[in-house]
Design a protein around this motif. Structure first.
Motif, PDB file in Angstrom:
ATOM      1  N   LEU A 182      40.392  41.198  64.563  1.00 13.39           N
ATOM      2  CA  LEU A 182      39.880  42.390  65.235  1.00 13.39           C
ATOM      3  C   LEU A 182      40.533  43.614  64.602  1.00 13.39           C
ATOM      4  O   LEU A 182      41.749  43.810  64.712  1.00 13.39           O
ATOM      5  CB  LEU A 182      40.189  42.328  66.739  1.00 13.39           C
ATOM      6  N   ASN A 183      39.707  44.396  63.912  1.00  5.31           N
ATOM      7  CA  ASN A 183      40.201  45.625  63.276  1.00  5.31           C
ATOM      8  C   ASN A 183      40.009  46.771  64.266  1.00  5.31           C
ATOM      9  O   ASN A 183      38.933  47.353  64.363  1.00  5.31           O
ATOM     10  CB  ASN A 183      39.435  45.879  61.977  1.00  5.31           C
ATOM     11  N   ASP A 184      41.073  47.063  64.976  1.00  6.86           N
ATOM     12  CA  ASP A 184      40.997  47.999  66.099  1.00  6.86           C
ATOM     13  C   ASP A 184      41.481  49.379  65.645  1.00  6.86           C
ATOM     14  O   ASP A 184      42.681  49.611  65.505  1.00  6.86           O
ATOM     15  CB  ASP A 184      41.895  47.426  67.216  1.00  6.86           C
ATOM     16  N   ASN A 185      40.511  50.272  65.410  1.00  8.56           N
ATOM     17  CA  ASN A 185      40.891  51.639  65.025  1.00  8.56           C
ATOM     18  C   ASN A 185      40.529  52.626  66.131  1.00  8.56           C
ATOM     19  O   ASN A 185      40.500  53.836  65.915  1.00  8.56           O
ATOM     20  CB  ASN A 185      40.253  52.048  63.682  1.00  8.56           C
ATOM     21  N   ASP A 186      40.205  52.073  67.288  1.00 12.83           N
ATOM     22  CA  ASP A 186      39.888  52.889  68.453  1.00 12.83           C
ATOM     23  C   ASP A 186      38.728  53.855  68.172  1.00 12.83           C
ATOM     24  O   ASP A 186      38.691  54.961  68.687  1.00 12.83           O
ATOM     25  CB  ASP A 186      41.141  53.670  68.913  1.00 12.83           C
ATOM     26  N   MET A 187      37.833  53.413  67.328  1.00 14.33           N
ATOM     27  CA  MET A 187      36.672  54.241  66.976  1.00 14.33           C
ATOM     28  C   MET A 187      35.443  53.364  66.754  1.00 14.33           C
ATOM     29  O   MET A 187      35.556  52.258  66.224  1.00 14.33           O
ATOM     30  CB  MET A 187      36.891  54.981  65.645  1.00 14.33           C
ATOM     31  N   SER A 188      34.289  53.882  67.154  1.00 12.98           N
ATOM     32  CA  SER A 188      33.015  53.344  66.668  1.00 12.98           C
ATOM     33  C   SER A 188      32.593  54.375  65.611  1.00 12.98           C
ATOM     34  O   SER A 188      33.476  54.835  64.868  1.00 12.98           O
ATOM     35  CB  SER A 188      32.038  53.261  67.854  1.00 12.98           C
ATOM     36  N   ILE A 189      31.304  54.742  65.504  1.00  8.31           N
ATOM     37  CA  ILE A 189      31.020  55.895  64.625  1.00  8.31           C
ATOM     38  C   ILE A 189      31.614  57.126  65.310  1.00  8.31           C
ATOM     39  O   ILE A 189      32.312  57.923  64.697  1.00  8.31           O
ATOM     40  CB  ILE A 189      29.502  56.078  64.397  1.00  8.31           C
ATOM     41  N   SER A 190      31.348  57.248  66.606  1.00 10.37           N
ATOM     42  CA  SER A 190      32.034  58.271  67.387  1.00 10.37           C
ATOM     43  C   SER A 190      33.132  57.569  68.177  1.00 10.37           C
ATOM     44  O   SER A 190      33.518  56.464  67.820  1.00 10.37           O
ATOM     45  CB  SER A 190      31.064  58.998  68.318  1.00 10.37           C
ATOM     46  N   ARG A 191      33.564  58.187  69.273  1.00 16.96           N
ATOM     47  CA  ARG A 191      34.592  57.528  70.075  1.00 16.96           C
ATOM     48  C   ARG A 191      34.026  56.218  70.592  1.00 16.96           C
ATOM     49  O   ARG A 191      32.864  56.157  70.988  1.00 16.96           O
ATOM     50  CB  ARG A 191      34.939  58.461  71.248  1.00 16.96           C
ATOM     51  N   ALA A 271      39.860  62.843  56.570  1.00 15.15           N
ATOM     52  CA  ALA A 271      39.157  61.767  57.290  1.00 15.15           C
ATOM     53  C   ALA A 271      39.986  61.263  58.469  1.00 15.15           C
ATOM     54  O   ALA A 271      39.443  60.888  59.508  1.00 15.15           O
ATOM     55  CB  ALA A 271      38.847  60.615  56.341  1.00 15.15           C
ATOM     56  N   GLU A 272      41.298  61.256  58.317  1.00 17.98           N
ATOM     57  CA  GLU A 272      42.145  60.866  59.455  1.00 17.98           C
ATOM     58  C   GLU A 272      41.992  61.882  60.582  1.00 17.98           C
ATOM     59  O   GLU A 272      41.971  61.530  61.751  1.00 17.98           O
ATOM     60  CB  GLU A 272      43.618  60.784  59.026  1.00 17.98           C
ATOM     61  N   ALA A 273      41.854  63.159  60.176  1.00 19.54           N
ATOM     62  CA  ALA A 273      41.744  64.218  61.190  1.00 19.54           C
ATOM     63  C   ALA A 273      40.355  64.252  61.819  1.00 19.54           C
ATOM     64  O   ALA A 273      40.201  64.656  62.963  1.00 19.54           O
ATOM     65  CB  ALA A 273      42.059  65.565  60.544  1.00 19.54           C
ATOM     66  N   ASP A 274      39.347  63.824  61.099  1.00 22.84           N
ATOM     67  CA  ASP A 274      37.962  63.899  61.604  1.00 22.84           C
ATOM     68  C   ASP A 274      37.213  62.604  61.266  1.00 22.84           C
ATOM     69  O   ASP A 274      36.328  62.582  60.420  1.00 22.84           O
ATOM     70  CB  ASP A 274      37.253  65.110  60.964  1.00 22.84           C
ATOM     71  N   PRO A 275      37.560  61.500  61.959  1.00 22.94           N
ATOM     72  CA  PRO A 275      36.938  60.216  61.615  1.00 22.94           C
ATOM     73  C   PRO A 275      35.443  60.184  61.882  1.00 22.94           C
ATOM     74  O   PRO A 275      34.711  59.437  61.228  1.00 22.94           O
ATOM     75  CB  PRO A 275      37.682  59.200  62.494  1.00 22.94           C
ATOM     76  N   VAL A 276      34.962  60.997  62.812  1.00 23.96           N
ATOM     77  CA  VAL A 276      33.513  61.010  63.079  1.00 23.96           C
ATOM     78  C   VAL A 276      32.791  61.649  61.894  1.00 23.96           C
ATOM     79  O   VAL A 276      31.842  61.092  61.340  1.00 23.96           O
ATOM     80  CB  VAL A 276      33.194  61.773  64.394  1.00 23.96           C
ATOM     81  N   GLY A 277      33.283  62.799  61.481  1.00 21.68           N
ATOM     82  CA  GLY A 277      32.651  63.518  60.364  1.00 21.68           C
ATOM     83  C   GLY A 277      32.723  62.749  59.060  1.00 21.68           C
ATOM     84  O   GLY A 277      31.862  62.908  58.192  1.00 21.68           O
ATOM     85  N   TYR A 278      33.752  61.902  58.906  1.00 19.57           N
ATOM     86  CA  TYR A 278      33.926  61.164  57.661  1.00 19.57           C
ATOM     87  C   TYR A 278      33.523  59.694  57.778  1.00 19.57           C
ATOM     88  O   TYR A 278      33.900  58.886  56.944  1.00 19.57           O
ATOM     89  CB  TYR A 278      35.378  61.278  57.166  1.00 19.57           C
ATOM     90  N   HIS A 279      32.759  59.354  58.822  1.00 22.29           N
ATOM     91  CA  HIS A 279      32.239  57.973  58.900  1.00 22.29           C
ATOM     92  C   HIS A 279      31.461  57.670  57.613  1.00 22.29           C
ATOM     93  O   HIS A 279      31.629  56.624  56.994  1.00 22.29           O
ATOM     94  CB  HIS A 279      31.341  57.825  60.126  1.00 22.29           C
ATOM     95  N   ALA A 280      30.623  58.624  57.238  1.00 18.21           N
ATOM     96  CA  ALA A 280      29.884  58.521  55.964  1.00 18.21           C
ATOM     97  C   ALA A 280      29.827  59.923  55.378  1.00 18.21           C
ATOM     98  O   ALA A 280      29.854  60.907  56.120  1.00 18.21           O
ATOM     99  CB  ALA A 280      28.490  57.971  56.208  1.00 18.21           C
ATOM    100  N   ILE A 281      29.741  59.986  54.049  1.00 14.98           N
ATOM    101  CA  ILE A 281      29.671  61.313  53.415  1.00 14.98           C
ATOM    102  C   ILE A 281      28.496  61.356  52.436  1.00 14.98           C
ATOM    103  O   ILE A 281      28.033  60.317  51.965  1.00 14.98           O
ATOM    104  CB  ILE A 281      30.976  61.688  52.674  1.00 14.98           C
ATOM    105  N   THR A 282      28.060  62.571  52.126  1.00 15.04           N
ATOM    106  CA  THR A 282      27.082  62.713  51.046  1.00 15.04           C
ATOM    107  C   THR A 282      27.877  62.876  49.754  1.00 15.04           C
ATOM    108  O   THR A 282      29.051  63.243  49.791  1.00 15.04           O
ATOM    109  CB  THR A 282      26.189  63.947  51.250  1.00 15.04           C
ATOM    110  N   LYS A 283      27.234  62.622  48.635  1.00 14.08           N
ATOM    111  CA  LYS A 283      28.001  62.676  47.391  1.00 14.08           C
ATOM    112  C   LYS A 283      28.422  64.115  47.073  1.00 14.08           C
ATOM    113  O   LYS A 283      27.751  65.075  47.462  1.00 14.08           O
ATOM    114  CB  LYS A 283      27.215  62.054  46.245  1.00 14.08           C
ATOM    115  N   LEU A 284      29.546  64.229  46.370  1.00 16.43           N
ATOM    116  CA  LEU A 284      30.043  65.555  46.015  1.00 16.43           C
ATOM    117  C   LEU A 284      29.105  66.181  45.002  1.00 16.43           C
ATOM    118  O   LEU A 284      28.698  65.534  44.040  1.00 16.43           O
ATOM    119  CB  LEU A 284      31.426  65.453  45.372  1.00 16.43           C
TER     120      LEU A 284
END
Ligand SMILES: Cc1ncc(C[n+]2csc(CCOP(=O)(O)OP(=O)(O)O)c2C)c(N)n1
Ligand SMILES: CC(=O)[C@@H](O)[C@H](O)COP(=O)(O)O
Ligand SMILES: [Mg+2]
Length: 587
Positions: A182-191, A271-284
């Motif tokens: 169980l990889n528990d990061n206390d997150m889904s895509i959102s909380r 990404a640590e500060a904003d795990p929701v925003g960094y769930h996925a990213i668009t390419k640079l």
């Protein structure tokens, strides 16, 4: 700690020496920390180049290394739940140099795929399947006399689905050699929402005083009640505790459970500060590329409609199975927290919960991706439709979805819904129609679905009004012609119009798949010998098939050509490229 995504390939000499897990296993344990550092650097670089799932992979760098280090892959099995965190696994299993092709046409897939590598034991994309699939492998190996180990890696979000618990319930009463991590990061895509998430988080706080690596009696109680041998929670980023815990779990026979805690986005500060925003990213994009202004999507217009309608009708309840950002329920959730429900990854529950709400006099609107609605088919039939309950389904990401590929394409909802008695199914051509159809479905007594695609359409600034469409009535857009009529269902009206203009065809925006406007079709059949239907859905069983069924019952002598998604899996590529290769190919 990284603070920027590198735009040039970082120097990763140790990582470059690992082509396959066997190379990794030759290294001393002391070098694993350095491998993790280089793997993170390379991952940041490659996802920056391709876009894709981001935070989850960064969070399992140490776990991925440790598992490949201790298991004898590919003989042993590893099943990654959802698979959005499998990029580090791909890098360590022979695909490092192909990572820049990820999500592109003919490139690496964004999820594990059996056809792509012998190290991908099971194809995923949808969540909560890992324990069932891993159990199947462990049981089959046992029956075949093979001495292997099988590991399912499941996140705390994926664990909220009923399917995961069905598998835990079964697995624990076998003697299969299966380890659930169980990889528990206390997150889904959102909380991560719900009682289980709260329980795990609460216990973790209580357990902070435990010595490093010792067992949590409180959390153990839950999994031991199901007859798993539980260990944890341990720090999943610390090889000093991770390796011994994994070794112990892998060497014991029967169903084992290891609970690790990790940080989504680990090692990349934003990404640590904003795990929701960094769930996925668009390419640079290169800094020289002019920034595009972001057009509101169909999902954004749905979000605005939900808020607007909720302001007028106190009975409205908004439901999402763990996709509040993707389906855009954010403004609604902030304005009406008491009428907003994120039920976690629980599509089946979402629909039956909506059924219950409708029975008791509220007006539920379930926002659900077409691909995830597949999970809740019986609930739609048995709990909603048979009882003719007033539930509106806002079916998002309908049709081809682009880079996520075949697992996420919404190609089957029309076929699935069309055969259910009493369903109303609407296919907006643009955002204006989407708004009107949401009004219509919401006011309609009984189940209704509005299916709209990923991204934006031809009417970025619709007028928000309270107009309702007549049920089952199409819109004749170009009339006065004979010969061929184009019947458009959904977002490709512009392409349909181009063809109609070029070939002097009649053009109809059909709007409803069910009920079909058979009255208009009957009139057209008198003056037209050919119909062409267009839809963002599988050809088999879709809107064109509905037309075929109708004309087959008449004595019309004409022909019907159905343009849609052909009877094969459409792989990852941009949505535009997918459409050009399929629906538009013969237009
Ligand atoms: C059946 C299904 N519903 C929804 C999703 C969308 N989805 C993808 S990842 C994710 C969150 C998963 O959370 P978790 O398992 O904890 O993994 P994490 O991202 O935290 O590592 C969701 C909701 C999905 N893939 N499958
Ligand atoms: C892995 C998964 O299922 C989600 O993260 C999905 O990729 C989201 O898709 P959208 O980008 O269309 O919201
Ligand atoms: Mg999680």
């Amino acid at each position: 700690m990284f603070t920027h995504i590198p735009t040039t390939r970082p120097d990763t000499p140790l990582l470059d020496s690992i082509d396959f897990p066997a190379d990794l296993r030759r290294l001393p344990e002391e070098q694993l920390v350095e491998i993790a550092q280089q793997l993170r650097a390379f991952l940041l670089y490659s996802v920056g180049q391709t876009g894709g799932h981001f935070g989850a992979g960064l969070g399992v760098v140490e776990l991925t290394i440790a598992l490949h280090y201790l298991l004898n892959t590919p003989k042993d099995h590893m099943v990654w739940d959802v698979g959005h965190q499998s990029y580090p696994h791909k890098i360590l299993t022979g695909r490092r140099e192909q990572m820049l092709s990820m999500r592109h046409k003919d490139g690496l897939a964004p999820f594990p795929r059996r056809e792509e590598s012998i190290y991908d034991d099971f194809g995923t994309g949808h969540s909560s399947t890992s324990i069932s699939a891993a159990l199947g492998m462990a049981v089959a190996d046992q029956l075949n006399g093979k001495e292997t180990k099988t590991v399912a890696i499941i996140g705390d979000g994926a664990l909220t689905a009923g399917m995961a618990f069905e598998a835990l319930n079964h697995a624990a009463h076998t003697n299969a050699n299966i380890l659930v991590v169980l990889n528990d990061n206390d997150m889904s895509i959102s909380r991560n929402e719900g009682g289980l998430a709260t329980y795990l988080a609460k216990n973790l706080k209580k357990d902070l005083k435990r010595t490093k690596g010792s067992r949590s009696e409180t959390t153990a109680a839950l999994f031991e009640a199901l007859a798993f041998e539980y260990r944890g929670p341990i720090d999943g980023h610390d090889f000093e505790v991770l390796l011994p815990a994994l070794k112990d779990a892998l060497h014991k026979p029967g169903p084992q459970f290891l609970h690790i805690t990790t940080q989504k986005g680990k090692g990349f500060q934003p990404a640590e500060a904003d795990p929701v925003g960094y769930h996925a990213i668009t390419k640079l994009e290169p800094i020289t590329t002019p920034k595009k202004t972001k057009q509101a999507t169909f999902a954004n217009h749905f979000g605005r409609w939900l808020l607007h309608t909720a302001q007028q009708d106190k009975r409205l309840i908004g439901i999402t199975p763990a996709m509040p950002e993707g389906s855009d329920l954010i403004a609604f959730s902030q304005a009406f927290p008491e009428r907003y429900f994120d039920v976690a990854i629980a599509e089946q529950h979402a629909l039956t919960f909506a059924a219950g709400l409708a029975c008791a006099g509220t007006k539920p609107v379930v926002a659900i991706y077409s691909t995830f609605l597949q999970r809740a088919y019986d609930q739609l039939i048995h709990d909603i439709a048979i009882q003719s309950l007033d539930v509106l389904l806002a079916v998002d990401r309908a049709g081809l979805v682009g880079e996520d590929g075949a697992t996420h394409a919404g190609c089957f909802d029309i076929a699935a819904l069309r055969c259910i008695p009493g369903m109303v199914i609407m296919t907006p051509a643009d955002e204006q129609e989407q708004w009107l159809m949401l009004n219509t479905g919401y006011q309609h007594k009984g189940p209704a679905a509005v299916r709209y695609p990923r991204g934006s359409g031809a009417c970025p600034t619709p007028i928000y009004n309270d107009e309702i469409l007549p049920i089952g009535k199409a819109r004749l857009l170009i009339s006065g012609r004979s010969g061929t009529a184009i019947l458009n269902f959904g977002p490709f009206l512009a392409e349909a119009k181009k063809l109609a203009d070029k070939e002097q065809h009649t053009l109809v925006d059909m709007r409803f798949v069910k009920p079909l406007d058979t009255e208009l079709l009957s009139i057209l059949m008198k003056t037209h010998q050919h119909f062409i239907s267009i839809e963002d859905h599988a050809v088999q069983g879709g809107a064109g098939s509905a037309v075929a069924e109708f004309v087959a019952q008449s004595n019309w002598q004409g022909t019907l050509k159905i343009h849609g998604i052909p009877d094969r899996w459409i792989e990852h590529a941009s949505r535009e490229a997918q459409c050009v290769d399929t629906i538009f190919k013969y237009l």
